[in-house]
Scaffold this active site. Structure first.
Site, mmCIF file in Angstrom:
data_model
loop_
_atom_site.group_PDB
_atom_site.id
_atom_site.type_symbol
_atom_site.label_atom_id
_atom_site.label_comp_id
_atom_site.label_asym_id
_atom_site.label_seq_id
_atom_site.Cartn_x
_atom_site.Cartn_y
_atom_site.Cartn_z
ATOM 1 N N HIS A 170 -0.448 0.142 -10.236
ATOM 2 C CA HIS A 170 -1.189 -0.784 -9.350
ATOM 3 C C HIS A 170 -1.616 -2.049 -10.098
ATOM 4 O O HIS A 170 -2.808 -2.394 -10.139
ATOM 5 C CB HIS A 170 -2.399 -0.083 -8.712
ATOM 6 C CG HIS A 170 -2.811 -0.731 -7.413
ATOM 7 N ND1 HIS A 170 -3.274 -0.036 -6.321
ATOM 8 C CD2 HIS A 170 -2.807 -2.048 -7.036
ATOM 9 C CE1 HIS A 170 -3.559 -0.882 -5.332
ATOM 10 N NE2 HIS A 170 -3.279 -2.105 -5.752
ATOM 11 N N ARG B 206 0.835 -1.189 0.000
ATOM 12 C CA ARG B 206 0.000 0.000 0.000
ATOM 13 C C ARG B 206 0.873 1.243 0.000
ATOM 14 O O ARG B 206 1.935 1.263 0.620
ATOM 15 C CB ARG B 206 -0.905 0.018 1.249
ATOM 16 C CG ARG B 206 -2.097 -0.901 1.185
ATOM 17 C CD ARG B 206 -3.136 -0.417 0.171
ATOM 18 N NE ARG B 206 -4.319 -1.281 0.112
ATOM 19 C CZ ARG B 206 -4.489 -2.273 -0.771
ATOM 20 N NH1 ARG B 206 -3.561 -2.525 -1.675
ATOM 21 N NH2 ARG B 206 -5.610 -2.983 -0.757
#
Lengths: 311, 311
Positions: free
Chosen positions: A274, A226
């Site tokens: 991502h 993250r």
């Protein structure tokens, strides 16, 4: 009873998920919206970025199943019922994809392939010293489902791997250490650090000036977990000082990474949009189907989230 | 008797080879130049790019051992005695390095990481479809020592691998096909082709317009063998037409790749400066030492070159 899909998906994502879920759950009633069905007939919700309040007023709800691996958004949403079991996605194709991305990153750092790409842009032909994999120690932080898979894959390909997690874990072929006291030792011995920590309030800003100072000079960071794990200003400072040689980043504080952000043009930062591990609707639907069948047959559910630990 | 090192090495290369050979051959007399010792006392020559004629006039010569894996330069040099056994380098660290480079290339092509690097340079955040490894068939052409190692490593990491070679080979976990008749089938089924063919007159220009036309549209080439295997103009045309999506090239017709060569700035060509697998002097010296000991003890020599086949 019926299964509500409470998911904010793009048309492309719907086009993948809808047939996959129908194929995996042929005997279930699947609802793409709530309005058409009485609330008391909905006992399962499959969720991905649900709208606030979408899971309220469902008196028969017995299972909330995330279509994503990360559940910090659901845990932070006070409208999500806390007395209903919450399962997260453990998709074998996604786990495999994460192992591939980690391995590609580690190979690229170990064998100077990011530097060679930079050389190509400069038209520079220069061979760099070739190290062996067994001379390139890798630390994997976080030994959950993803971290264990990554650690095993790196070990399988010849890297000496140390794993670290808050609580003791065991991983084949990997030296697994646990707890705050072991962390400086793990960091000091790593040429490459791969971050797969869970996203919790405790791990926020985990990679900061103090952490980077504990790494050997010229080490490398691979962040596949993250964006909130990394203090961006401290990362840039560590790259500027040479403490870090290179960073491969798949996740960011703000996504998409904003135009003009200094990471985009940094010669020693690899920006991925991502994509380290995307859910594969085909195998992910099988994961959901196993839990739906377990619920219907009164068997134990898998991959339940511990709401106190946060993962 | 003494061992002549007839090698055109840079000072850095000497700094790696000299102590490694001394450590591996502690009871041998090693000569860095020929002049100081009577010719009849030299019975072994360790060679890398020897000067023309350097191996002539050595009546006691019983073994020529290449310090490099490729021997086409030695075979083309008419001053190298043809009646002395010629051994090539099989360095385990080099074989391992080749497997790493092939795996990194295949992962990068399979998971769009070269495209994501291009996107980063354009500041573009865009996720591409994620395929599984088992949906990404790879063909490995050439099943010698390097090719077998590469094929095994790719299979170990989940890729369906077809190997192809002139003569039938067997490789664990790999479908191995042989001969000209099987080639179109191997090419037509490949998403990624990894070239590890030997360098012989017969394989010169192997990758040309005809070969590329047999690949599926949007396939990819990884050339880790020799620049002469590829017709450069045909490669550029295949990229321009979309037949090939991307090429990873470690070797070139002229090395270093000349300034201004169209490969340098091509968005769909990755240029590596001939670093897919560098010899590691430490383990390579052990390979030499095993053959030197075998010669001294009258045991069979390993890794001898078949001068007719050319490898």
């Amino acid at each position: 009873m019926a299964i509500l899909i409470a998911a904010d998906l793009t048309p492309d994502e719907w086009a993948a998920w809808w047939p996959a879920l129908q194929a995996a759950l042929p005997h279930e009633t699947l609802l793409r919206e709530r309005s058409s069905t009485p609330a008391e007939q909905i006992d399962i919700a499959l969720v991905a970025n649900p709208h606030g309040g979408e899971l309220q007023g469902l008196p028969a709800l017995r299972l909330i199943h995330s279509l994503w691996a990360g559940v910090e958004g659901l845990l932070a949403d006070s409208t999500v019922p806390v007395d209903v079991p919450l399962a997260r996605m453990v998709d074998p194709a996604m786990t495999e994809a994460m192992a591939q991305t980690a391995l590609w990153s580690v190979l690229g750092l170990h064998r100077h392939f990011f530097r060679y790409a930079e050389q190509q842009r400069a038209g520079l032909w220069r061979q760099r010293r070739q190290w062996r994999a067994d001379e390139t120690p890798v630390a994997v932080l976080g030994l959950g489902h993803m971290g264990r898979s990554v650690a095993r894959r790196l070990a399988l390909n010849g890297y000496p791997v140390r794993g670290w997690s808050a609580r003791q874990a065991e991983v084949d072929g990997v030296v697994a250490l646990a707890g705050d006291a072991a962390l400086p030792h793990v960091l000091a011995g790593a040429r490459i650090v791969v971050n797969l920590l869970p996203s919790t309030p405790a791990t926020r800003g985990f990679f900061n000036a103090d952490t980077f100072a504990q790494l050997p000079r010229g080490s490398n960071l691979v962040n596949l977990a993250r964006g909130a794990h990394v203090v961006e200003a401290d990362l840039l400072a560590a790259l500027a000082s040479g403490r870090l040689a290179h960073a491969v980043l798949d996740v960011f504080g703000t996504e998409p990474l904003p135009a003009g952000h200094p990471f985009w043009a940094h010669p020693h930062i690899t920006v991925l949009p991502h994509v380290a591990a995307l859910t594969d609707a085909r195998s992910a639907a099988q994961c959901v189907a196993r839990n739906v069948q377990a619920l219907r047959q009164g068997l134990p559910l898998q991959h339940l989230v511990d709401r106190i630990r946060g993962y």
